[in-house]
Design an enzyme around this catalytic site. Structure first.
Site, PDB file in Angstrom:
ATOM      1  CB  SER A 386      -0.961  -0.055   1.188  1.00 19.65           C
ATOM      2  OG  SER A 386      -2.034   0.821   1.016  1.00 19.65           O
ATOM      3  CE  LYS A 411      -5.270  -2.038  -0.373  1.00 22.49           C
ATOM      4  NZ  LYS A 411      -5.450  -0.733  -1.041  1.00 22.49           N
TER       5      LYS A 411
END
Length: 485
Positions: A386, A411
């Site tokens: 992330s 991600k």
């Protein structure tokens, strides 16, 4: 905070098709799922309050400091981020609807305005609303929550999910650096040698109950309160690990070949996101003193803590830096952007995209730069997710750092958090992002420049030892550590 926001277009007559966007940090290690990021700035829009969590375009939700305010992101690390467009006016609900219907409609509207896929997974979102109000029971709050969860499953997006009031409250507190729980970041491990898979410990928060009990990265949780974790959903596990301060939880932990039962008492503690130390390398001329900075999460203290670590290390005449992002599952998107600006004086940090292409660009302009010239190495692994991937990708693509390790988690989606009027919330995927080289890392990850030795340690003391001992199997050539080719 980043770029000045463009003036948003006038609100459309229909809200259907506008373009759009730790600590507990959840990661789905084996299945390509990870946590997200959140911003905790609220906007009142009819009955929907938007909790901004990630940076997005002006048309979208959140854009910290640049018109929409800062966002907060969290990781069990689970993290997400976004805010809703402030210029949309939600039509007042019909007085004929029940209180439960109204809560359902708040959730429906949040997705309608913010979800990045305006096909809504190939369905008519308006028809779904009418059908659900007609057919799904919503006589109690539990039935309403069930109807919202059912609605979200039709999007086939594991990151767009409903958060009951307690889960939402816990998420918000986590982004602020104060946590109540046992202090574990968890993911899905692979089963080894036929042994049952449980939940892998990605990291134990410094000072948290788990670390005090000796739980370390690589341990496997086999059961939580006597319930097997072999097939337990990671979000369910995160909910079980959290709870009221002072309550106890029973964990069955496998450490190597040993299995043990541990009873932990949940505590409220402050997560310090940064650990640092100075490593002195004998025989190295240009980089005899290396500053090692371990960044464990992106909470509201992260950027300030990194700056403070750099300043303290410079007092010891540090000539180069290593930024360790291994097992950092993300957190607040704006903090990731701010930390990139610390190391970069110019260049694109990230592109925010939707189904129509690039929607917004975040760049460094030199205003926040304090360490743009010293040699820099970034360490990553499969637990880097992330916001960590945004930071690593920005430093790699701008040739600001040499990246060591293994491909990151992958991600590439951004979520925003919306608060509903009863204290519950929604995490909604609002955009995807691309690195400065226009690489979509979703389910692929950031590819490092060089690998690390298999035995390379994850702690600061071990890192220094490996650099100092040329005979060690984990040794990296200090003279070539910062050389790209």
């Amino acid at each position: 905070m980043l770029l000045p926001m463009r003036r948003p277009p006038a609100a459309p007559s229909r809200p259907a098709f506008p373009p759009h966007v730790s600590s507990l940090g959840l990661r789905r290690q084996q299945h390509g799922r990870a946590g997200g990021e959140f911003e905790l700035r609220f906007r009142q829009i009819d009955r929907v309050r938007v909790c901004t969590v990630a940076r997005a375009s002006p048309v979208e939700a959140d854009a910290s400091h640049a018109g929409f305010g800062r966002r907060a992101i969290v990781g069990v690390v689970l993290a997400m981020s976004l805010s809703a467009p402030a210029y949309y006016r939600v039509p007042p609900p019909s007085s004929a609807l029940t209180e439960e219907n109204l809560i359902f409609l708040e959730a429906w509207r949040a997705v309608d305005r913010a979800y990045y896929d305006k096909s809504f997974n190939g369905q008519s979102w308006f028809r779904y609303r009418e059908r659900a109000l007609r057919e799904d029971p919503m006589n109690t709050r539990e039935e309403t929550y069930a109807a919202i969860k059912k609605m979200l499953t039709t999007l086939d997006d594991p990151f767009t999910r409903f958060l009951e009031p307690e889960k939402f409250k816990s998420l918000r507190s986590g982004t602020q650096g104060a946590l109540t729980g046992v202090g574990l970041s968890i993911g899905y491990p692979l089963a080894l040698n036929g042994s049952p898979a449980g939940l892998s410990v990605m990291s134990a928060a410094p000072g948290g109950p788990a670390e005090k009990a000796g739980i370390v990265s690589g341990d496997v949780i086999l059961a939580i309160d006597n319930r097997s974790a072999e097939d337990m959903d990671i979000y369910d596990a995160a909910d079980r690990l959290q709870g009221p301060e002072g309550t106890s939880i029973d964990l069955t932990i496998r450490s190597g070949a040993d299995t043990r039962h541990i009873v932990l008492k949940r505590e409220r503690y402050t997560l310090n996101p940064v650990r640092s130390r100075m490593c002195e390398i004998p025989g190295s001329e240009d980089s005899s003193k290396i500053g090692y900075i371990k960044l464990t999460t992106f909470n509201q203290n992260a950027a300030g803590s990194v700056k403070e670590a750099i300043k303290k290390l410079r007092e010891n005449n540090v000539k180069a830096f290593v930024l360790d992002l291994r097992n950092n599952s993300g957190g607040l998107f704006p903090e990731g952007i701010e930390i990139a600006k610390i190391w970069m004086d110019k260049g694109v940090i990230v592109y925010i995209c939707d189904s129509r292409g690039v929607r917004d660009i975040y760049e460094a302009d030199g205003a926040s730069t304090i360490a743009a010239s010293e040699p820099l190495v970034v360490l990553v692994n499969k637990g880097t997710a992330s916001a960590s991937e945004i930071l690593a990708g920005a430093l790699k693509d701008n040739k600001r750092a040499v990246v060591y390790g293994e491909p990151t988690y992958g991600k590439g989606k951004i979520q925003s958090v919306f608060a509903l009027s009863d204290g519950s919330g929604l995490a909604v995927t609002v955009a995807r992002y691309e690195t400065p080289a226009h690489t979509d890392i979703d389910k692929v990850g950031v590819i490092p420049d060089r690998p690390l030795p298999a035995s390379f340690p994850t702690d600061e003391d071990g890192f220094c030892s490996c650099l100092k001992d040329p005979a060690s199997p984990c040794n990296l050539n200090a003279a070539r550590l910062f050389v790209r080719s």
